[in-house]
Design an enzyme around this catalytic site. Structure first.
Site, PDB file in Angstrom:
ATOM      1  N   THR A 197       0.810  -1.219   0.000  1.00 36.96           N
ATOM      2  CA  THR A 197       0.000   0.000   0.000  1.00 36.96           C
ATOM      3  C   THR A 197       0.842   1.268   0.000  1.00 36.96           C
ATOM      4  O   THR A 197       0.315   2.350  -0.243  1.00 36.96           O
ATOM      5  CB  THR A 197      -0.947   0.026   1.212  1.00 36.96           C
ATOM      6  OG1 THR A 197      -0.167  -0.062   2.412  1.00 36.96           O
ATOM      7  CG2 THR A 197      -1.935  -1.125   1.147  1.00 36.96           C
TER       8      THR A 197
ATOM      9  N   SER B  40       0.256  -3.658   6.375  1.00 37.46           N
ATOM     10  CA  SER B  40       0.155  -3.647   7.835  1.00 37.46           C
ATOM     11  C   SER B  40      -1.122  -4.332   8.293  1.00 37.46           C
ATOM     12  O   SER B  40      -2.051  -4.579   7.512  1.00 37.46           O
ATOM     13  CB  SER B  40       0.159  -2.203   8.337  1.00 37.46           C
ATOM     14  OG  SER B  40      -1.018  -1.540   7.902  1.00 37.46           O
TER      15      SER B  40
ATOM     16  N   ASP C 176      10.212  -1.277   5.200  1.00 30.77           N
ATOM     17  CA  ASP C 176      11.364  -0.771   5.933  1.00 30.77           C
ATOM     18  C   ASP C 176      11.461  -1.536   7.254  1.00 30.77           C
ATOM     19  O   ASP C 176      11.507  -0.953   8.318  1.00 30.77           O
ATOM     20  CB  ASP C 176      11.220   0.727   6.173  1.00 30.77           C
ATOM     21  CG  ASP C 176      12.524   1.356   6.628  1.00 30.77           C
ATOM     22  OD1 ASP C 176      13.570   0.709   6.468  1.00 30.77           O
ATOM     23  OD2 ASP C 176      12.498   2.479   7.147  1.00 30.77           O
TER      24      ASP C 176
ATOM     25  N   CYS D  13      18.239   5.301  -4.388  1.00 31.45           N
ATOM     26  CA  CYS D  13      17.849   5.907  -5.664  1.00 31.45           C
ATOM     27  C   CYS D  13      18.928   6.817  -6.236  1.00 31.45           C
ATOM     28  O   CYS D  13      19.166   6.820  -7.454  1.00 31.45           O
ATOM     29  CB  CYS D  13      16.530   6.654  -5.508  1.00 31.45           C
ATOM     30  SG  CYS D  13      16.452   7.769  -4.090  1.00 31.45           S
TER      31      CYS D  13
ATOM     32  N   HIS E 297      15.955  12.537 -10.054  1.00 30.01           N
ATOM     33  CA  HIS E 297      17.129  13.037  -9.327  1.00 30.01           C
ATOM     34  C   HIS E 297      18.185  13.501 -10.330  1.00 30.01           C
ATOM     35  O   HIS E 297      18.603  12.736 -11.207  1.00 30.01           O
ATOM     36  CB  HIS E 297      17.739  11.940  -8.458  1.00 30.01           C
ATOM     37  CG  HIS E 297      16.925  11.573  -7.259  1.00 30.01           C
ATOM     38  ND1 HIS E 297      15.797  12.249  -6.867  1.00 30.01           N
ATOM     39  CD2 HIS E 297      17.106  10.578  -6.332  1.00 30.01           C
ATOM     40  CE1 HIS E 297      15.302  11.698  -5.760  1.00 30.01           C
ATOM     41  NE2 HIS E 297      16.075  10.682  -5.422  1.00 30.01           N
TER      42      HIS E 297
ATOM     43  N   ASN F  78      14.014   8.498 -10.024  1.00 27.05           N
ATOM     44  CA  ASN F  78      14.153   7.857  -8.714  1.00 27.05           C
ATOM     45  C   ASN F  78      13.032   6.873  -8.392  1.00 27.05           C
ATOM     46  O   ASN F  78      13.209   5.973  -7.570  1.00 27.05           O
ATOM     47  CB  ASN F  78      14.224   8.919  -7.619  1.00 27.05           C
ATOM     48  CG  ASN F  78      13.040   9.857  -7.627  1.00 27.05           C
ATOM     49  OD1 ASN F  78      12.849  10.613  -8.574  1.00 27.05           O
ATOM     50  ND2 ASN F  78      12.221   9.813  -6.577  1.00 27.05           N
TER      51      ASN F  78
END
Length: 369
Positions: free
Chosen positions: A20, A45, A93, A158, A260, A345
């Site tokens: 998500t 989650s 993460d 990135c 970037h 990126n």
């Protein structure tokens, strides 16, 4: 093992964890019409678990949610829900979750930072160092018990991704680089959603991105280095130690949505240095050592002749953002050569790299399906 082709034939079931979030949404956008991979499971989650994906995700992509996943029920990020997947793409993460998937003998292709510094996990930019996939059998053998199919492979930060592609091309043509100075102008999408507060970024440049400079300086060495045999016979990353490379990075956040931009100066270990024209020709001619995959761009590096290119707004989605753009190649009065780099990126700098890495693993027979 089934044969994969670009047309008819069996496809490989894949899952996305962190589905998500911003990176997860990008994975889904790219995988929805992939010729080899079929989305089979989505994880997020506990708050999102049990909901249809269209209700769980705050969709922020420029294309509508694919009908392939719109009504798919989101699960918690637990391996049991992904046991039928040959590949799991991760935008999480959370290193504990990724480790659990590997321990369940699942192949994890991660866009997260968690395992980039692990001495047994390949850090792969598919246009640069596909040979580092050779570390995977060793990684499997170290697990207790040893794994047959599971592993973790990460793609780079990135900004690092955009830098190492031209650096690899230059080293391939002109030998080792001994010094590199890079300044980045990084898009706000690199900070995820909701990103940088508007009062911080509108009419402004933020001259600091936490941890970014250290990532670029360290990751570049791992990626441009080799996989060698250690004293005990095991495989190790040499971190470019045979020809030491020093990288100095300064990272800034600018009010650009995607793309970037970097200004780069390099010094070669061998003299005399190449001319700017020789550098342009080497960059334009660069090809990766990897086999061609569905997501491989036609040009790993596109060299602009115009004096005012590349620009994020004009060039970030060339080749669907899967390659790197370079321009303003010229002599550097301090080092040897300087130039400007643009990398998307959210494409080559994120999910596109993970998907290309998975495609390489399929071609090399590392993914069993």
């Amino acid at each position: 093992m089934s044969k994969i082709t670009d047309g008819d034939g069996p496809t490989i079931k894949v899952g996305v964890i962190g589905a998500t979030g911003t990176v997860g949404q990008r994975f889904i956008t790219l995988l929805a019409n992939h010729p080899w991979f079929t989305i089979h499971a989505l994880g997020a989650s506990a708050r999102s678990a049990g909901k249809p994906y269209s209700k769980a995700a705050n969709w922020k992509q420029t294309t509508p949610i694919s009908t392939i996943v719109r009504d798919t029920i989101v699960h918690e990020c637990k391996p049991v829900h992904f046991k039928d997947c040959a590949i799991v793409f991760s935008g999480l993460d959370a290193d504990v979750a990724e480790a659990a998937f590997r321990a369940a003998d699942l192949a994890v292709f991660s866009n997260a930072k968690n395992y980039r510094r692990d001495p047994h996990v390949p850090l792969v930019v598919p246009l640069v160092n596909p040979s580092h996939l050779a570390m995977i059998p060793h990684q499997r053998s170290l697990h207790v018990p040893p794994l047959k199919k599971g592993f973790i492979l990460t793609n780079a930060n990135c900004s690092t991704t955009g830098l190492v592609v031209p650096l690899r091309a230059l080293e391939k043509s002109f030998g080792p680089i001994e010094a590199c100075i890079v300044t980045t102008l990084q898009a706000i999408s690199g900070a995820g959603y909701p990103g940088v507060p508007s009062l911080d970024i509108v009419d402004n440049v933020v001259p600091y991105i936490a941890g970014e400079e250290e990532k670029m300086e360290w990751e570049t060495l791992k990626i441009l280095g080799n996989v060698i045999e250690g004293d005990d016979g095991s495989k190790v990353f040499d971190m470019h130690a045979i020809h030491p490379l020093r990288v100095s990075a300064s990272c800034t956040r600018v009010p650009v949505i995607d793309g970037h931009t970097m200004t780069v100066s390099v010094r070669f270990a061998r003299g005399p240095p190449p001319s700017p024209q020789q550098v342009r020709e080497a960059l334009a001619a660069y090809t990766t050592d990897a086999p061609v995959c569905p997501s491989t761009p036609v040009h790993a590096i596109f060299v602009h002749e115009e004096s005012d290119r590349p620009q994020p707004r004009l060039d970030r989605y060339y080749q669907d953002g899967a390659g790197v753009s370079v321009g303003r190649v010229r002599q550097c009065p301090v080092l040897d050569i300087k130039f400007v780099v643009l990398a998307n990126n959210v494409s080559i700098g994120a999910a596109t790299s993970s998907i290309m890495n998975a495609e390489l693993a399929v071609i090399k027979g590392i993914i069993q399906h």
